[in-house]
Design a protein around this motif. Structure first.
Motif, short mmCIF file in Angstrom:
data_model
loop_
_atom_site.label_atom_id
_atom_site.label_comp_id
_atom_site.label_asym_id
_atom_site.label_seq_id
_atom_site.Cartn_x
_atom_site.Cartn_y
_atom_site.Cartn_z
N CYS B 37 52.68 40.29 60.14
CA CYS B 37 54.25 39.96 60.43
C CYS B 37 54.60 41.31 61.47
O CYS B 37 54.21 42.38 61.29
CB CYS B 37 54.90 40.67 58.99
N ALA B 38 55.23 40.84 62.38
CA ALA B 38 55.83 41.75 63.17
C ALA B 38 57.32 42.30 62.81
O ALA B 38 57.99 41.59 62.42
CB ALA B 38 55.93 41.39 64.59
N SER B 211 51.55 37.84 66.05
CA SER B 211 52.05 37.90 65.06
C SER B 211 52.05 36.14 64.15
O SER B 211 52.04 35.23 64.94
CB SER B 211 53.45 38.34 64.78
#
Lengths: 353, 506
Positions: B37-38, B211
């Motif tokens: 997850c970015a 991501s």
């Protein structure tokens, strides 16, 4: 649960700078009651003889000035260096360098006109101390060698150089002690008050105090040194040659300590001996801190120290409290002052959780 | 997305304030197992703060954190690590003089009696290295390793502690491109084993590349959440930069005049001896504000340091008013009639422990106006100081007040007053309103525009796009030490600038 947190406080107003050292000295005298009582002394009698012994008679009062002179000079030396954050712990070595140069010049200058001898000795002693201090300053600016360590270690280098010379080329012919020949008469500081040891060096140290005050307050160099000491990066940003400022600071600082050595030699001992200084260079650090690095503060803290040192002799004689109490009080004064200074910037906040 | 429905991390209603700044406001964030997850956002958007809270480094003022379904109260990083949360900061926490192996076992319980059990630790380390392809000599001293290798040591350190939730704070900021693709391979192999990764970044290309899901933060709040496969760099740039109302600044049309600053083929190295500015050419003219946009860390600091004489370039020429500037010399830069506003007010620009007056004369204390024969002209300095305090409406107890008693906005006014007092023909203002409140910001903007009207050329270096758009006649974008593109201030699109800032050539 109650928690104590140390937090920053707002800057204190200007009068705090005067009130705090006085409060620190009072707190020190209160605290010093503990060791005095432990040593079996009567408190009021001890303090009476402490101050009477330093200030009570003409001779003792003048002796207090004699003692204050080297303390004022080394205190100024340290304060001037610390103000530019040149951490000069080496006033002791610089003092010895000054005394050594004064000896070499003072012993061997029978042939030049007598009026010139003393100026040459004084200037020589100043530069010897200054050059000795410029070694760590060069190491700091060129090679980033830590100045606390190098100035401190050079003290021992100078002690051993002095020892080698006093057992070697400078040793008085025919003597088996490590001491030099006596300096010529023209190299001795004149005594300015009859029936005392109040000598020229005391005037020199007061004049030095005024000059340092003037440099700090009125000159661009004083401003630059303060800027370097406050934030060397900002000083550099502002176009100040920080290397040159640190070198000149070291030269002047070491020179002042060198003058203390000249004074001890030319006014009191007249010949170089191993224990020419009972640690004046180190006391200078304490005095500079106690005086908040300000020349006038240094003047008062050096007088306070000499009162304690001179008075402790009388106190010891009259009450039996050992003279070591003088050193205990000096140490306490520093600790109390440092704690007080801490609380000028921080305060303790009590939290209930 | 997640391979099961229960998130491994769930943060809700997180609020964190630092004094009067709110770094996170009512933020909710979920992380699922097996995903990367970015966290995307500009400088100061609150990304790192949020993750420092998850790592137990900061305590949040409000909000709840669940890790693997269990509500937790983290009071120190060790609490987070014991639950499998590891974080690798931008500045590594390695002991340079020790070996890789020693760095990895430090603080763990691998010992026999009072001795370290390095032999079994070594076996465990080698197994980890084989599994994830992180090849580093365990006996190498850390100081001999490149930054990319040191990062691998940090990752191994986390894996050795059984971390299955790994937070990486801008991990590519320090890496060369080849090292970045190595890192990405490692991260992919981690999530394939069911671990999870939070990837903090402001680089759009990388975020799109690595991501599975993207959470966008702006000014401390979550503004959007997207699946990476369902968004674009363009959309993300818009989300990240936002479209806030601009203050309106009156600016009359003025034709740019002669060049006041000319930078030719400038090359500058940063402190790590890597290229910070590469072959930069730039001209600033009279009557012109040139806005240099860019995410901080792309060479802006080094460029301004070179202009201020604080850093020597490796190559290049700088001309001010068509005269070549002596480089690496702050005094020369002062004498060139440059108004200098450094980004680091407290560390570089001001003497915080001295008086306001002593700060006014910092650059010119040695000039004939303020000294003669080494003696300060106190009366002239007092008059000068009083004049500046009045002209710039600086809120202070007086010229003798200690500078650190001033507020941020007034500190900036002190620097501005000093920089503009000599009516400079060139003004270099680096992040001139960073951290200031709106009122102070508007004042500074107004003054810069007035200087432009007077005829000065201004190089405005800022990572605040609103500021760049409000003031600039011309905008250039600096990315990795190079100009990514140039656009006229009046017609430039935020989207275009945002893409350039993220290194996307479009």
């Amino acid at each position: 649960m109650i928690r104590f947190r140390i937090i920053k406080r707002k800057p204190l107003p200007g009068w705090a700078k005067i009130v705090i050292p006085i409060a620190a000295i009072l707190a020190t005298l209160i605290l010093a009651a503990i060791p005095i009582l432990l040593a079996g002394g009567h408190l009021w009698k001890s303090y009476y003889y402490l101050f009477h012994g330093a200030l009570g008679t003409r001779y003792n009062l003048l002796e207090t000035f004699v003692k204050a002179s080297p303390l004022l000079l080394t205190g100024l030396a340290v304060a001037f260096a610390f103000r530019a954050k040149f951490w000069n712990i080496g006033a002791e070595g610089q003092l010895l360098a000054g005394a050594l140069a004064a000896t070499v010049l003072g012993v061997n200058m029978g042939s030049i006109p007598p009026v010139l001898v003393l100026p040459v000795v004084i200037v020589g002693g100043f530069f010897a101390g200054g050059l000795w201090a410029s070694i760590p300053a060069l190491l700091k600016t060129k090679l980033k060698v830590d100045d606390v360590v190098s100035t401190l270690l050079l003290n021992y280098v100078m002690i051993h150089i002095m020892g080698a010379l006093l057992f070697g080329p400078l040793q008085q012919p025919g003597s088996s002690w490590p001491r030099s020949s006596a300096i010529v008469e023209a190299a001795c500081y004149p005594i300015l008050m009859p029936r005392s040891r109040f000598h020229l060096g005391i005037i020199i140290s007061f004049v030095a105090m005024l000059i340092i005050w003037f440099i700090n307050k009125k000159t661009t160099f004083g401003y630059q040194a303060k800027a370097v000491g406050t934030n060397i990066r900002a000083a550099h940003f502002g176009g100040i040659n920080t290397t040159s400022v640190i070198l000149w600071t070291a030269l002047i600082s070491g020179g002042l300590a060198g003058l203390a050595g000249v004074g001890e030699l030319c006014a009191l001992q007249y010949r170089l001996i191993m224990d020419i200084s009972p640690g004046y260079g180190y006391s200078g650090i304490v005095i500079a801190m106690l005086g908040n690095l300000h020349p006038v503060g240094v003047l008062f803290s050096s007088l306070f120290f000499s009162v304690i040192i001179v008075g402790a002799q009388t106190m010891s004689r009259m009450t039996g409290v050992p003279t070591y109490i003088a050193e205990v009080i000096q140490g306490m004064a520093l600790m109390v002052m440092l704690i007080f200074l801490l609380f000028t910037e921080y305060k303790i906040k009590v939290q209930r959780k | 997305m997640g391979k099961n429905d229960q998130p491994v991390v769930s943060m809700s209603g997180i609020t964190k304030r630092f004094l009067d700044v709110t770094a996170n406001r009512d933020v909710s964030f979920q992380l699922h197992s097996g995903e990367i997850c970015a966290l995307l956002g500009e400088n100061g958007a609150g990304k790192t703060t949020l993750m420092n809270i998850l790592f137990g480094y900061y305590a949040c003022d409000a909000g709840e954190i669940f890790i693997k379904g269990e509500k937790v109260n983290l009071s120190a990083p060790k609490d987070a690590i014991s639950r499998g949360v590891g974080m690798i900061h931008q500045h590594f926490a390695l002991v340079a003089s020790q070996t890789v192996l020693e760095n990895i076992v430090v603080g763990t319980a691998s010992r026999k009696g009072i001795f370290l059990d390095l032999a079994s630790a070594r076996q465990a380390l080698v197994r980890l290295q084989e599994r994830f392809g992180l090849q580093i000599d365990p006996d190498a001293r850390v100081w001999t390793l490149s930054v990319g290798e040191q990062q691998k040591v940090e990752i191994l350190k986390a894996l050795y502690r059984d971390v299955d939730i790994l937070i990486m704070d801008e991990p590519t900021a320090v890496l060369a491109p080849a090292e970045t693709s190595d890192l990405f391979n490692t991260l992919r192999s981690l999530v394939q084993e069911g671990r999870s990764v939070v990837f903090i970044s402001h680089k759009l290309n990388e975020v799109m590349d690595i991501s599975d899901r993207i959470v966008v933060l702006r000014a401390g709040e979550v503004v959007a959440e997207r699946k990476t496969s369902e968004t674009s760099a363009r959309e993300l740039a818009n989300l990240m930069v936002g479209r806030e109302l601009l203050e309106s600044i009156e600016k009359t049309e003025r034709a740019p005049g002669d060049p006041v600053l000319n930078i030719k083929k400038l090359n500058v190295l940063n402190d790590k001896k890597l290229a910070a500015i590469a072959d930069l050419n730039l001209t600033v003219r009279q009557n012109e504000i040139l806005g240099m946009a860019g995410i901080s860390g792309n060479g802006q600091t080094e460029l301004s340091e070179v202009l201020f004489g604080m850093r020597s370039p490796s190559q290049g020429v700088i001309e001010i008013n068509e005269r070549s500037l002596k480089l690496g010399n702050p005094a020369a830069s002062i004498q060139s009639q440059m108004g200098r506003i450094p980004e680091d007010r407290i560390g570089t620009g001001l003497l915080m422990d001295l008086s306001v007056e002593e700060n006014f004369i910092l650059e010119n204390h040695a000039s004939a106006a303020f000294q003669a024969y080494g003696l300060m002209k106190s009366q002239k300095i007092h008059n000068f100081s009083d004049r500046l305090i009045k002209a710039y409406n600086i809120k202070t107890a007086g010229r003798d007040a200690i500078t650190k008693s001033l507020s941020g906005g007034n500190l900036q006014k002190v620097m501005l007053a000093r920089a503009l007092a000599g009516e400079p023909s060139l003004i270099v203002a680096s992040q001139p309103t960073r951290g200031l409140d709106v009122g102070a910001m508007e004042y500074i903007h107004q003054r810069l525009v007035e200087e432009r009207q007077r005829g000065a050329g201004i190089l405005l270096i800022s990572d605040d796009l609103d500021e760049i758009f409000a003031l600039s006649d011309r905008i250039v974008v600096l990315y990795e030490g190079k100009i990514m593109g140039e656009a006229p201030g009046a017609t430039a699109s935020r989207e275009q600038i945002g893409l350039w800032m993220s290194g996307v050539m479009a």
